[in-house]
Design a protein around this motif. Structure first.
Motif, PDB file in Angstrom:
ATOM      1  N   MET A   1      77.047 108.255  64.832  1.00  0.00           N
ATOM      2  CA  MET A   1      77.299 107.841  63.879  1.00  0.00           C
ATOM      3  C   MET A   1      77.423 106.928  63.315  1.00  0.00           C
ATOM      4  O   MET A   1      76.581 106.185  62.754  1.00  0.00           O
ATOM      5  N   CYS A   2      77.779 105.625  64.350  1.00  0.00           N
ATOM      6  CA  CYS A   2      78.048 104.173  63.699  1.00  0.00           C
ATOM      7  C   CYS A   2      76.889 103.522  63.618  1.00  0.00           C
ATOM      8  O   CYS A   2      76.542 102.795  62.339  1.00  0.00           O
ATOM      9  N   ASN A   3      75.255 104.053  64.819  1.00  0.00           N
ATOM     10  CA  ASN A   3      74.735 103.257  64.415  1.00  0.00           C
ATOM     11  C   ASN A   3      73.684 103.527  63.366  1.00  0.00           C
ATOM     12  O   ASN A   3      72.604 103.280  62.560  1.00  0.00           O
ATOM     13  N   PHE A   4      73.774 104.944  63.036  1.00  0.00           N
ATOM     14  CA  PHE A   4      73.205 105.118  62.125  1.00  0.00           C
ATOM     15  C   PHE A   4      73.582 104.618  60.605  1.00  0.00           C
ATOM     16  O   PHE A   4      73.150 104.242  59.353  1.00  0.00           O
ATOM     17  N   LEU A   5      75.068 104.861  60.717  1.00  0.00           N
ATOM     18  CA  LEU A   5      75.060 103.482  59.112  1.00  0.00           C
ATOM     19  C   LEU A   5      75.107 102.428  58.886  1.00  0.00           C
ATOM     20  O   LEU A   5      74.469 102.287  58.815  1.00  0.00           O
ATOM     21  N   LEU A   6      74.563 101.793  60.501  1.00  0.00           N
ATOM     22  CA  LEU A   6      74.656 100.426  60.225  1.00  0.00           C
ATOM     23  C   LEU A   6      73.517 100.513  59.578  1.00  0.00           C
ATOM     24  O   LEU A   6      72.182  99.294  59.230  1.00  0.00           O
ATOM     25  N   GLU A   7      71.819 101.325  60.136  1.00  0.00           N
ATOM     26  CA  GLU A   7      70.527 100.699  60.414  1.00  0.00           C
ATOM     27  C   GLU A   7      70.288 101.291  58.721  1.00  0.00           C
ATOM     28  O   GLU A   7      69.970 101.279  58.581  1.00  0.00           O
ATOM     29  N   LEU A  27      76.261  99.987  45.823  1.00  0.00           N
ATOM     30  CA  LEU A  27      76.020 101.626  46.652  1.00  0.00           C
ATOM     31  C   LEU A  27      74.451 100.841  47.956  1.00  0.00           C
ATOM     32  O   LEU A  27      74.794 101.849  48.797  1.00  0.00           O
ATOM     33  N   VAL A  28      74.509  99.722  47.546  1.00  0.00           N
ATOM     34  CA  VAL A  28      74.033  99.580  48.713  1.00  0.00           C
ATOM     35  C   VAL A  28      74.829  99.692  50.032  1.00  0.00           C
ATOM     36  O   VAL A  28      74.404  99.469  51.589  1.00  0.00           O
ATOM     37  N   PHE A  29      75.646  99.023  49.940  1.00  0.00           N
ATOM     38  CA  PHE A  29      76.804  98.767  51.438  1.00  0.00           C
ATOM     39  C   PHE A  29      77.744 100.094  51.190  1.00  0.00           C
ATOM     40  O   PHE A  29      78.316  99.975  52.121  1.00  0.00           O
ATOM     41  N   MET A  30      77.403 101.617  50.601  1.00  0.00           N
ATOM     42  CA  MET A  30      78.514 102.190  50.836  1.00  0.00           C
ATOM     43  C   MET A  30      78.565 102.541  51.956  1.00  0.00           C
ATOM     44  O   MET A  30      79.823 103.197  52.790  1.00  0.00           O
ATOM     45  N   PRO A  31      77.120 103.083  52.781  1.00  0.00           N
ATOM     46  CA  PRO A  31      77.370 103.010  54.016  1.00  0.00           C
ATOM     47  C   PRO A  31      78.675 102.386  54.935  1.00  0.00           C
ATOM     48  O   PRO A  31      79.125 102.791  55.456  1.00  0.00           O
ATOM     49  N   LEU A  32      78.101 101.326  54.818  1.00  0.00           N
ATOM     50  CA  LEU A  32      78.858 100.380  55.799  1.00  0.00           C
ATOM     51  C   LEU A  32      80.418 100.624  54.901  1.00  0.00           C
ATOM     52  O   LEU A  32      81.629 100.574  55.929  1.00  0.00           O
ATOM     53  N   ILE A  33      81.039 101.126  54.185  1.00  0.00           N
ATOM     54  CA  ILE A  33      82.068 101.124  53.266  1.00  0.00           C
ATOM     55  C   ILE A  33      82.744 102.693  54.169  1.00  0.00           C
ATOM     56  O   ILE A  33      83.989 102.181  54.145  1.00  0.00           O
TER      57      ILE A  33
END
Length: 52
Positions: A1-7, A27-33
């Motif tokens: 899951m971590c790799n998916f959110l980073l990609e 919003l662009v950085f929301m997956p990282l947050i």
């Protein structure tokens, strides 16, 4: 899951830089947050359970 959110974050950043999306940078950085929040929550739970 971590790799998916980073990609996903990388795709969003590139799309923002190339003008394909007009979202805010938040919003662009929301997956990282979200990933950082989940990791912090798990660490906090681990500490809380360990101290109990």
């Amino acid at each position: 899951m971590c790799n998916f959110l980073l990609e996903l974050t990388a795709i969003f950043v590139l799309a923002k830089l190339f003008g394909l999306i007009s979202w805010s940078w938040l919003l662009v950085f929301m997956p990282l947050i979200v990933m950082i929040a989940v990791v912090m929550l798990l660490i906090g739970l681990g500490i809380a359970v360990g101290l109990h």
